[in-house]
Enzyme design. Structure first.
Site, PDB file in Angstrom:
ATOM      1  N   ASP A   1      12.392  17.936  -8.301  1.00  9.60           N
ATOM      2  CA  ASP A   1      12.567  16.500  -8.010  1.00  9.60           C
ATOM      3  C   ASP A   1      13.010  16.025  -9.594  1.00  9.60           C
ATOM      4  O   ASP A   1      12.899  16.749 -10.543  1.00  9.60           O
ATOM      5  CB  ASP A   1      11.367  15.879  -7.520  1.00  9.60           C
ATOM      6  CG  ASP A   1      11.146  15.989  -6.202  1.00  9.60           C
ATOM      7  OD1 ASP A   1      12.202  16.345  -5.440  1.00  9.60           O
ATOM      8  OD2 ASP A   1       9.673  16.001  -5.947  1.00  9.60           O
TER       9      ASP A   1
ATOM     10  N   GLU B   1      -4.416 -14.285 -10.394  1.00  9.12           N
ATOM     11  CA  GLU B   1      -4.072 -13.971 -11.903  1.00  9.12           C
ATOM     12  C   GLU B   1      -4.600 -12.720 -12.297  1.00  9.12           C
ATOM     13  O   GLU B   1      -4.606 -12.465 -13.470  1.00  9.12           O
ATOM     14  CB  GLU B   1      -4.671 -15.228 -12.958  1.00  9.12           C
ATOM     15  CG  GLU B   1      -3.852 -16.546 -12.626  1.00  9.12           C
ATOM     16  CD  GLU B   1      -2.492 -16.475 -12.956  1.00  9.12           C
ATOM     17  OE1 GLU B   1      -2.055 -15.744 -13.981  1.00  9.12           O
ATOM     18  OE2 GLU B   1      -1.597 -16.843 -12.010  1.00  9.12           O
TER      19      GLU B   1
ATOM     20  N   PRO C   1       0.368  -5.135 -14.226  1.00  8.48           N
ATOM     21  CA  PRO C   1       1.665  -4.960 -15.126  1.00  8.48           C
ATOM     22  C   PRO C   1       1.201  -4.760 -16.488  1.00  8.48           C
ATOM     23  O   PRO C   1       2.019  -4.384 -17.232  1.00  8.48           O
ATOM     24  CB  PRO C   1       2.216  -6.538 -14.953  1.00  8.48           C
ATOM     25  CG  PRO C   1       1.690  -7.122 -13.778  1.00  8.48           C
ATOM     26  CD  PRO C   1       0.362  -6.402 -13.567  1.00  8.48           C
TER      27      PRO C   1
END
Length: 238
Positions: free
Chosen positions: A168, A115, A87
């Site tokens: 696209d 983690e 992330p």
């Protein structure tokens, strides 16, 4: 092209790699996918690949030794990228996928767990950190599969009509236009008349207008970038 996936759960990829266009591309030799389990490189008698974080805190951290050993066991092609899906990485874009499909011969993708990984892996082994969105998943296998699928479909021979790849969403900074097929009327809902006109110029203009309006409504962030890009293209050169 070679894809090396460093994963604690190789079985996760069994179904996706044996289905649809990905299976066909692999069968044709367009790409090769190799799954490597870092547990096989653990020096612990219990094959542990994680440990408690220094400084305390919740959760476990993936150890550096098995990850380094797993990656270093692989052949290294001249144009290799080592990607860690996290992330904290750069947001994945279509531009990333095109770049890797054209400028790389090998993608090594590290699937994190717990983690995350020891920071020394990020600093000294990984060449690029990538995120697929501002959310957290239970494992890195899902974003790894997203990258694998996204790059694989861009490789020559995977998609039947290569020209369709350039139509696209995101290819020119805009979302895709609406698509319709038969029947022309369904439950009272009709296909826009322009699409039935056979006039290619009007159809192209309608589709372009739909792209712009759809992007403006649904993705104002992309719309602003597109507007800025279009304005810069029109600026005279000194």
């Amino acid at each position: 092209m070679r894809f090396d996936i460093i994963t604690l759960f190789p079985e996760f990829f069994a179904s996706p790699l044996s289905s649809g266009l990905m299976a066909k591309a692999l069968a044709r030799g367009i790409a090769e996918v190799v799954l490597t389990n870092p547990r096989d490189f653990s020096t612990d008698k219990h094959q542990r690949v994680d440990d408690e974080p220094y400084g305390g805190g919740v959760g476990m951290v993936m150890k550096p030794e098995p990850l380094f050993a797993a990656v270093e066991s692989l052949p290294s092609l001249p144009r290799r990228e080592v990607i860690y899906v996290t992330p904290q990485g750069q947001p994945l874009t279509q531009q990333h996928l095109w770049h890797w499909s054209q400028e790389r011969d090998q993608l090594v993708i590290l699937c994190g767990h717990y983690e995350g990984v020891d920071e020394r892996v990020v600093e000294h082994l990984v060449t690029q950190e990538i995120s697929i969105g501002d959310f957290v998943l239970t494992c890195g296998e899902i974003p790894a599969l997203v990258i694998l699928n996204g790059v694989l479909r861009l490789l020559p021979g995977t998609v039947g009509k290569a020209a369709s790849l350039h139509q696209d969403s995101f290819e020119d900074g805009l979302l895709d236009y609406p698509h319709y097929t038969r029947p022309a009327e369904f439950r009272g809902w009709t296909v826009p008349p322009v699409l039935l006109s056979g006039h290619h110029g009007r159809i192209a203009a309608w589709r372009r207008a739909q792209q712009i309006e759809r992007t403006r409504q649904r993705r104002p962030d992309l719309y602003e970038k597109w507007i800025s890009h279009e304005q810069n293209k029109r600026m005279p050169l000194d």
